[in-house]
Design an enzyme around this catalytic site. Structure first.
Site, PDB file in Angstrom:
ATOM      1  CE  LYS A   1      28.072  33.768 -35.647  1.00 56.56           C
ATOM      2  NZ  LYS A   1      28.489  32.911 -34.661  1.00 56.56           N
TER       3      LYS A   1
ATOM      4  CE  LYS B   1      38.816   2.333 -28.349  1.00 57.24           C
ATOM      5  NZ  LYS B   1      39.879   1.536 -28.254  1.00 57.24           N
TER       6      LYS B   1
ATOM      7  CG  ASN C   1      38.533  24.167 -32.515  1.00 54.62           C
ATOM      8  OD1 ASN C   1      39.613  24.610 -31.834  1.00 54.62           O
ATOM      9  ND2 ASN C   1      37.301  24.053 -32.177  1.00 54.62           N
TER      10      ASN C   1
END
Ligand code: PMT
Length: 404
Positions: A345, A292, A213
């Site tokens: 959490k 790959k 990200n």
């Protein structure tokens, strides 16, 4: 910790009065900006007889302010705005006349008006002839200013520009910078050990590809720096980022979420505070191809992903959890989702940020946060990540004190 780290992103308003030591203030601006501070210079009329405003403008990179009733300045950085902008006001050199005006509560020129209007700590570095310094009226003004909580640095003693010897020399710029930097060392987290995660994780698909990200690590590194400033021992578990390690921080580099989880869980027992700033991948590819992956014949490629461990939830569920702070990066329903995450959490605090908007969040230098804890919340408006990190530490310390 070295001064340059403590002064990073601080807003320093430097007042320059009319004395021969004003030439030294140019070096002061250079050192402050080199240390990462933002400097705005206010010159009295007399100061401009000694050094040109252009010198300070060039060194600070900001326009110099000098007039209380400047219609243009009022539209931009007027005295109230400058007073609010400053994290610290330093007057160097502070002349005998300025000390007298300040002690008398005058506000009829820009620098004195700012000193009246600011809530920031004020530091004065006097510079004048030794006889003027020792004069009873000057000493009375100094005592009065000190009684109001205004601090003095110096003056030093020695030979003076006027040919006399005695107290009245402005403290050298390098020493002034060190003294100012020390003001920002809060000691709020003295004796605490912060374990913090930062940056992204990379979940490999094959030897050349991965899922990741846009996290740069800037938010987490800024918090690590702010915690060191506050006196904490800091261990930073960092995903792959290109940032320098903040001073006095122990850094452990990891790549995948699983490695981050291991690095955290083997150290969490020693930590009194855990902050999860990292953007940890929720899923990883089920298989890591040895070679790959080749382009297939079809138009689509199916990937199977496995869920990663939730590091934050694991820390909160550990037998003697540290004070635990998570982050929530949301593109919508920020408040609702962040509060849900906090209770799911079971963590002490969550810092929510809206992401996906230009200029803040992922990979930006600025951010805006809303903190949520049991029974309370606080929004921290848009600011640099370093400024937000310092504010965040203060709120965390308040909640830690309340909990203990
Ligand atoms: O790194 P920057 O470019 O400076 O950007 C900063 C930031 C946007 C990444 C940061 O401010 C931020 O929001 N970090 C959390 C990002 C995130 O992954 O949020 P989340 O809502 O998906 O996760 C919630 C919390 O659980 C986070 O504290 C995360 O660290 C933690 N988590 C998530 C998944 C997982 N497997 N383990 C975790 O510990």
């Amino acid at each position: 910790m070295k001064s340059h780290a403590l002064l990073q992103n601080r807003n320093i308003l430097l007042g320059v009065c009319g004395g021969i030591a004003a030439y030294k203030s140019a070096e002061l601006v250079r050192l402050l900006t080199k240390a990462g501070a933002s400097v705005r210079v206010v010159m009295t009329e007399a100061a401009q007889q000694f050094v040109g405003a252009l010198t300070f403008q060039a060194l600070s990179g900001n326009p110099v302010h000098s007039s209380l009733l400047d219609p243009e300045a009022e539209a931009g950085m007027g005295h109230i705005e400058l007073a609010r902008w400053a994290d610290l006001v330093l007057v160097a050199p502070a002349t005998a006349d300025f000390l007298a005006r300040h002690a008398a509560g005058r506000a009829d020129e820009l620098l004195s008006a700012i000193c009246r209007a600011t809530a920031a700590p004020q530091w004065l570095a006097p510079a004048m002839n030794q006889q003027m310094w020792q004069d009873a009226a000057t000493q009375q003004n100094v005592a009065q200013l000190q009684a109001q909580g205004i601090a003095l640095i110096g003056p030093d003693a020695g030979s003076q520009a006027c040919g006399e010897v005695g107290p009245g020399r402005m403290v050298e710029p390098s020493e002034l910078v060190e003294t100012l930097a020390a003001q920002f060392q809060s000691g709020l987290l003295q004796g605490e050990h912060l374990l913090i995660t930062a940056g992204p994780t990379r979940e490999p698909l094959d030897p050349v590809r991965f899922i990741s990200n846009r996290s740069s690590g800037k938010m987490g590194f800024a918090i690590a720096r702010a915690a060191v400033e506050a006196g904490a021992k800091v261990t930073l578990v960092a995903g792959p980022v290109t940032l320098d390690t903040p001073e006095h921080v122990t850094r452990i580099d990891v790549e995948q979420a699983e490695e981050m989880a291991e690095a955290v869980m083997t150290r969490v027992a020693d930590a009194s505070l855990f902050i999860a700033t990292a953007a940890v991948a929720d899923y990883r590819p089920a298989t890591l191809e040895a070679e790959k992956i080749k382009k297939g014949k079809g138009e689509t490629l199916q990937l199977t992903l496995f869920k990663n461990r939730d590091i934050l939830a694991e820390v909160a569920a550990s037998s003697t959890p540290p004070f635990t702070v998570g982050f929530a990066a949301e593109t919508e329903n920020v408040r609702e989702y962040a509060q849900q995450k906090r209770s799911r959490k079971q963590i002490d605090m969550i810092a929510a940020n809206q992401v996906g908007q230009p200029g803040t969040g992922f990979d930006a230098d600025e951010n805006a946060l809303t903190l949520f804890w049991e029974g309370g919340e606080q929004s921290l408006p848009r600011a640099t990540k370093q400024q937000l990190a310092r504010q965040l530490i203060e709120y965390i310390v308040e909640r830690m004190d309340e909990k203990s």
